[in-house]
Design a protein around this motif. Sequence first.
Motif, mmCIF file in Angstrom:
data_model
loop_
_atom_site.group_PDB
_atom_site.id
_atom_site.type_symbol
_atom_site.label_atom_id
_atom_site.label_comp_id
_atom_site.label_asym_id
_atom_site.label_seq_id
_atom_site.Cartn_x
_atom_site.Cartn_y
_atom_site.Cartn_z
ATOM 1 N N ASP A 1 -15.961 9.738 -13.245
ATOM 2 C CA ASP A 1 -15.747 8.203 -12.417
ATOM 3 C C ASP A 1 -16.144 7.051 -13.537
ATOM 4 O OD1 ASP A 1 -16.077 6.161 -10.624
ATOM 5 O OD2 ASP A 1 -18.298 6.534 -10.380
ATOM 6 N N GLY B 1 0.634 -1.149 0.120
ATOM 7 C CA GLY B 1 -0.015 -0.020 0.097
ATOM 8 C C GLY B 1 0.896 1.133 -0.176
ATOM 9 N N LYS C 1 -1.330 5.224 -12.440
ATOM 10 C CA LYS C 1 -1.787 6.703 -12.371
ATOM 11 C C LYS C 1 -2.773 6.930 -13.883
ATOM 12 C CE LYS C 1 -0.100 9.149 -8.510
ATOM 13 N NZ LYS C 1 0.486 10.388 -7.893
ATOM 14 N N ARG D 1 -6.893 9.235 -10.666
ATOM 15 C CA ARG D 1 -7.902 10.286 -9.986
ATOM 16 C C ARG D 1 -8.748 10.842 -11.256
ATOM 17 N NH1 ARG D 1 -4.352 15.508 -8.591
ATOM 18 N NH2 ARG D 1 -3.949 15.549 -11.022
ATOM 19 N N ASP E 1 -17.807 2.123 -7.683
ATOM 20 C CA ASP E 1 -17.783 1.363 -6.474
ATOM 21 C C ASP E 1 -19.123 0.460 -6.429
ATOM 22 O OD1 ASP E 1 -19.961 2.971 -5.797
ATOM 23 O OD2 ASP E 1 -19.189 3.862 -4.176
ATOM 24 N N SER F 1 2.774 4.433 -1.637
ATOM 25 C CA SER F 1 2.410 5.244 -2.729
ATOM 26 C C SER F 1 3.364 6.433 -2.789
ATOM 27 C CB SER F 1 0.909 5.626 -2.660
ATOM 28 O OG SER F 1 0.832 6.358 -3.699
ATOM 29 N N ASP G 1 -1.587 -3.387 -5.407
ATOM 30 C CA ASP G 1 -2.638 -3.567 -6.248
ATOM 31 C C ASP G 1 -2.440 -2.772 -7.644
ATOM 32 O OD1 ASP G 1 -4.372 -5.830 -5.211
ATOM 33 O OD2 ASP G 1 -4.207 -4.596 -3.612
ATOM 34 N N ALA H 1 -12.923 -0.080 -10.408
ATOM 35 C CA ALA H 1 -12.399 -0.329 -9.258
ATOM 36 C C ALA H 1 -10.788 -0.653 -9.386
ATOM 37 C CB ALA H 1 -13.013 -1.673 -8.534
ATOM 38 N N TRP H 2 -9.975 -0.712 -8.468
ATOM 39 C CA TRP H 2 -8.614 -0.935 -8.597
ATOM 40 C C TRP H 2 -7.988 0.052 -9.328
ATOM 41 C CZ3 TRP H 2 -7.612 -3.645 -4.614
ATOM 42 C CH2 TRP H 2 -8.124 -5.008 -4.222
ATOM 43 N N SER H 3 -8.447 1.313 -9.250
ATOM 44 C CA SER H 3 -7.563 2.274 -9.951
ATOM 45 C C SER H 3 -7.449 3.582 -8.995
ATOM 46 C CB SER H 3 -8.505 2.918 -10.875
ATOM 47 O OG SER H 3 -9.738 3.567 -10.536
ATOM 48 N N TRP H 4 -6.709 2.715 -7.675
ATOM 49 C CA TRP H 4 -6.661 3.725 -6.542
ATOM 50 C C TRP H 4 -5.576 4.885 -6.639
ATOM 51 C CZ3 TRP H 4 -2.538 2.706 -2.755
ATOM 52 C CH2 TRP H 4 -1.726 1.811 -2.990
ATOM 53 N N HIS H 5 -4.664 4.580 -7.609
ATOM 54 C CA HIS H 5 -3.814 5.768 -7.584
ATOM 55 C C HIS H 5 -4.336 6.734 -8.686
ATOM 56 C CE1 HIS H 5 -0.498 4.297 -5.286
ATOM 57 N NE2 HIS H 5 -0.660 2.945 -5.770
#
Length: 719
Positions: free
Chosen positions: A399, A60, A95, A409, A467, A62, A89, A403-407
Amino acid sequence: MGKDVKALLEQMTLDEKIAQLLQLATFFYKGAAGEGEITGPMADMGIDEDVVTNTGSVLGASGAKEVQNIQKEHLAENRLGIPLLIMADIVHGFKTIFPVPLAIGCSWNMELAEKSAEIAAKEAAVSGIHVTFAPMVDLVRDPRWGRVMESTGEDPYLNSEFARAFVRGFQGEDLTNDLNRVAACVKHFAAYGAAEGGRDYNTVNMSERQLRESYLPAYKAALDEGCEMVMTAFNTVDGIPATGNKKLMKDLLRDEWGFDGVIISDWGAVKEQIFHGVAADEKECAQKSIEAGVDIEMMTSCYPKHLKELVESGEVNEETINESVLRILTLKEKLGLFENPYRGASEELEAEVILSEEHRKVSRELATKSCVLLKNENVLPLQKEQKIALIGPFASSGDIMGAWSWHGRQEDAVQLQAAFKTKMDASNLTFAKGSDIETITEEQIQEAVSAAEGADVIVLAVGERADMSGEAKCRADIRLPQAQLELIARMKELQKPIVTVLFNGRPLDLHGVIDRVDALLEAWYPGTEGGAAVADLLFGDANPSGKLTMSFPYSVGQVPVYYNHFNTGRPNRPDAPDHYVSKYLDIPNEPLLPFGYGLSYTSFTYSEMNLSSKTLTPSEEITASIQVTNSGEMAGEEIVQFYVRDIAGEIVRPLKELKGYKKVWLEPGETKEVSFTITEEALRYFHSNLEFTSDNGEFHAMIGPNSTELTLLSFRLEK
């Protein structure tokens, strides 16, 4: 000169060895961004600072700065100077976000899939990450499961090809010296995609033959490509949780397949054996998992709390611990971390590499290839001089990354409205939100009606919030939210042509959508450049070529529904009586949209198929060929698909199995011959005794544009 990891292992105390087997989240470490009080989490897990100081990996983290700070603080306190493995992940982009894997699957494009993983690895590597928890290669047949968005579909052959492509992209050819690559971790071993009821973390129950035939091939393909790590699944396999399943992890993965890399649990899965009901306490969890071959325990503390006493009591052999630690140290050495613990991390390179124009260009191209045209009644492509009303909750939403695009924006994503303005005169474009994702008001409807009144065509942008799919995002009702179905119905009343774009992470029940609109484009979650890619397609600057790799059900009551199913003793044939056959009374057996389906702005005509011989032997091949003609007015790419059926096997065989495909680009009026080679090896399968072999007898060879519209010829295998 590399590090002598065996000599290093001999210097380690038992406590230090055991701590190497633990993975903790970033907030446990000094130097982490937003570092807070860590004694609370340590107390909750029953570990102390000595354990944290000697842990082997972190997940996790970053950014280059944070990773460098964590590693620096760790090395200052670790007695032997053993660096941390930094894991995260990185599933479909770091990004620069690419389409979700299910969308990438629909591209049938291994070159772009590999390139997307290569770019994701490069961005992750300059940010200090060493290992990605990807690719997920779980075969999926149930769209209720939220994680179908993370798979490439329902076919073992195609999933295997994508597994190889992603591993090549992440790892490259020289993981030690290529600092722009990261180690890959294939997941979730095994059969996580077969969870009962499409419910996350749920039971998996199937025969070993079915496991080997349908679910294991993609994991094996990833490992054959050199994948460095394997993550265990949350589910049971044959009644035993995967994370403590010795038959699965040791007998199959280690001994039969010869995998000598690192096995890591999923988050908390070691301790979850208590809840499964196969372990009485954390001590038994630790013993079962270490003996099954699980090297790293993620975010529970059964190993550090109990392995030492298990070794001292003789219940666990210390050599078992040594083997696991050696595998972890070997991966660190392969990544060059002993010589360069900050491997690749660079704030300067982050600024240069991340979200570069080159990366965005590939994201846009892959998104364009991943969208699937599901319906078109002569309204697409749009004309740039038309008056267009762009309406819907996704018309100006960022949006669209999934999902799994946590880096990633949302503000970096190209919105559909902005992309439309680059294609046409803004004075001809009207806009209204029309509804929110799950709510709608009369005021919103009237705003949409006003926007549409003067338009020649309505473009509706609808779908699921990101989500609403992904891990723990399972849904029993897989229709669009009612608010958006109402919006579509109200727009239909205006009696104008309607083009609908879907942004979603799973196959949906499309009733109330496909029957009310004139054109339907499945965009999935297309990533950072999604709006631009969709606009390219809608305005005809690109021609849709994607084909579904997961069937769309007619109704949720059909699921699991998939193309390569078995027949029954009473199949629902056209010549069958109306009752006492295998069918539903109220809906068709067939999916609404089948595997391999996808339209184009042009049309493709297939000739009759030809076989070079009617007899196949182990030493001779057969060639199946067909002429494909672009019979329309626009150049385009067709994905020609090749299927085989074994008519009478030792056990029941699927009605058809994908055995190959080819992408062919054709100008208007152009014809090309497309051919496929049939070998005896391609006809093998796991028999009742688990022997992998083929049967003598009749087979059907089939070629066509999807899994239902097929030209068929018979041949015989004679051994």
